[in-house]
Design an enzyme around this catalytic site. Structure first.
Site, short mmCIF file in Angstrom:
data_model
loop_
_atom_site.label_atom_id
_atom_site.label_comp_id
_atom_site.label_asym_id
_atom_site.label_seq_id
_atom_site.Cartn_x
_atom_site.Cartn_y
_atom_site.Cartn_z
CD GLU A 240 -2.41 -1.08 2.84
OE1 GLU A 240 -2.99 -2.09 3.20
OE2 GLU A 240 -2.34 -0.05 3.52
CB CYS B 109 2.37 7.03 4.13
SG CYS B 109 2.61 5.68 5.29
CB CYS C 274 5.66 -6.32 8.98
SG CYS C 274 6.82 -5.58 10.15
CB CYS D 250 3.43 -4.51 16.45
SG CYS D 250 5.17 -4.02 16.36
CB CYS E 32 0.63 -3.60 13.41
SG CYS E 32 1.08 -3.20 11.71
CB CYS F 266 -2.21 0.94 10.24
SG CYS F 266 -1.77 2.52 10.92
#
Ligand code: SAH
Length: 349
Positions: free
Chosen positions: A91, A104, A111, A115, A118, A331
């Site tokens: 994204e 961004c 990832c 976390c 997220c 996010c």
């Protein structure tokens, strides 16, 4: 290194020169300058013969194919979901503010940092992006932003930039050297990978560093941000000091306010004690709810209270407007919610 064939913005000037081996030397500069000129497509580089442009267009394909694109009603936020050559998806979000235009960008598909709150972390790691895949996100956003000038880039999309250090830094150099963006307008956001922060401190371009802190107590941060077990708060603070000393840039801490998790008076005091010696600025972001984390963001009154408490404690704190929530731009939500996304695929002309 990647075994994938290079995409348009993967090649260095020397690699481009090799591809243009049969052409006069000045052709390399013409193509290179054309590639990085705002809003220009390779096929529009008018001082280069059409046959050369068409050949390069095939040898150096674009990296990004839009899967979904949508804008907020007021057109201040545009998000893209891209598909890469191997089907991975990432994204990019473009945001216009009164005084600046920011993109961004993502540095990894998925990832590995896990976390808990997220959306990207919940889905796990897929692969590293190449420099061309990172840079092309900026090129595309810059084109769409016109006639406004894209001024800022934040490495806050999908992935952990410092876990893909070489491609991230190569992208920084390209953005600075070839797109003409000031290092002061580039921000790398990290979960707190200490070796990466140390490497950044030794680089010659002083970019801004944002550290995603979210808790300032080890036992609790260990659970929310698992990499804290490897690089606990004291070690992280040392690396941050090193970064400040080496670069003189501003440090900021990101703090996603989570209802009942990190928004108490004790949390504010722990954060203030941690941020003060580093003279760090604190960015408060109300948590975006994600499918895999059943806790809501701190309600607006609590957010304002937490901000005011930090200010009383002498900390420079601002609340970041949660851009793009209405279009799932925040996010990792775009990819996570793709099945129900209202966006319609668009094709570039
Ligand atoms: N891996 C890097 C950069 C990508 S995440 C990092 O951790 O900084 C960018 C920012 O979004 C981080 O501060 C991250 O903690 C925050 N974030 C992730 N999920 C979020 C959510 N659901 N709500 C609010 N902020 C979130």
């Amino acid at each position: 290194m990647t075994s994938r064939p290079p995409t348009r913005f993967d090649v260095s000037r020397d690699e481009l020169a090799a591809l243009l081996g049969d052409q006069p030397r000045y052709r390399v500069d013409q193509v290179w300058d054309g590639l990085y000129e705002p809003g220009k497509d390779l096929l529009d580089i008018s001082n280069v013969p059409v046959a050369v442009r068409e050949r390069l267009d095939t040898t150096l394909p674009r990296a990004l194919t839009p899967v979904a694109e949508s804008s907020s009603d007021d057109e201040t936020t545009t998000k893209w979901l891209w598909e890469l050559a191997d089907g991975a998806q990432v994204e990019t979000v473009l945001m216009h503010y009164r005084d600046r235009t920011t993109v961004c960008i993502s540095t990894q598909a998925g990832c590995a940092m896990a976390c808990s709150f997220c959306a990207t972390g919940q889905a796990g790691f897929e692969r590293q992006l190449t420099v061309g895949e990172i840079v092309e996100q900026v090129i595309e956003a810059r084109r769409v932003a016109l006639p406004r000038r894209l001024s800022n880039v934040v490495f806050m999309g999908m992935g952990e930039p410092l876990a893909n250090y070489d491609a991230t830094w190569a992208a920084v150099e390209r953005l600075h050297g070839d797109l003409g963006l000031s290092a002061r307008h580039l921000t790398i956001s990290t979960v707190g990978l200490v070796p990466g922060i140390r490497r950044l401190a030794a680089e010659s371009l002083p970019v801004n560093l944002a550290v995603s802190l979210h808790l300032a107590e080890d036992a609790r941060r260990d659970r929310l941000v698992p990499i804290n077990r490897r690089y606990p708060l004291a070690v992280l603070a040392e690396a941050c000091h090193e970064y400040l000393d080496a670069t003189g840039r501003r440090l900021s801490f990101e703090w996603a306010l989570i209802d009942g998790v990190n928004d108490s008076d004790l949390d504010a005091r722990q954060l203030a004690a941690y941020a003060r010696p580093l003279r760090a600025h604190v960015n408060l972001i109300p948590l975006n709810p994600t499918p895999g984390y059943p806790t809501r963001g701190t309600p607006p009154e609590g957010v304002a209270e937490f901000r005011d408490r930090l200010r009383e404690l002498g900390i420079n704190a601002t609340v970041r407007a949660n851009r793009g929530t209405d279009i799932d731009a925040a996010c990792g939500q775009l990819r996570a919610n793709k099945a129900t996304s209202v966006a319609t695929p668009t094709r570039r002309s």
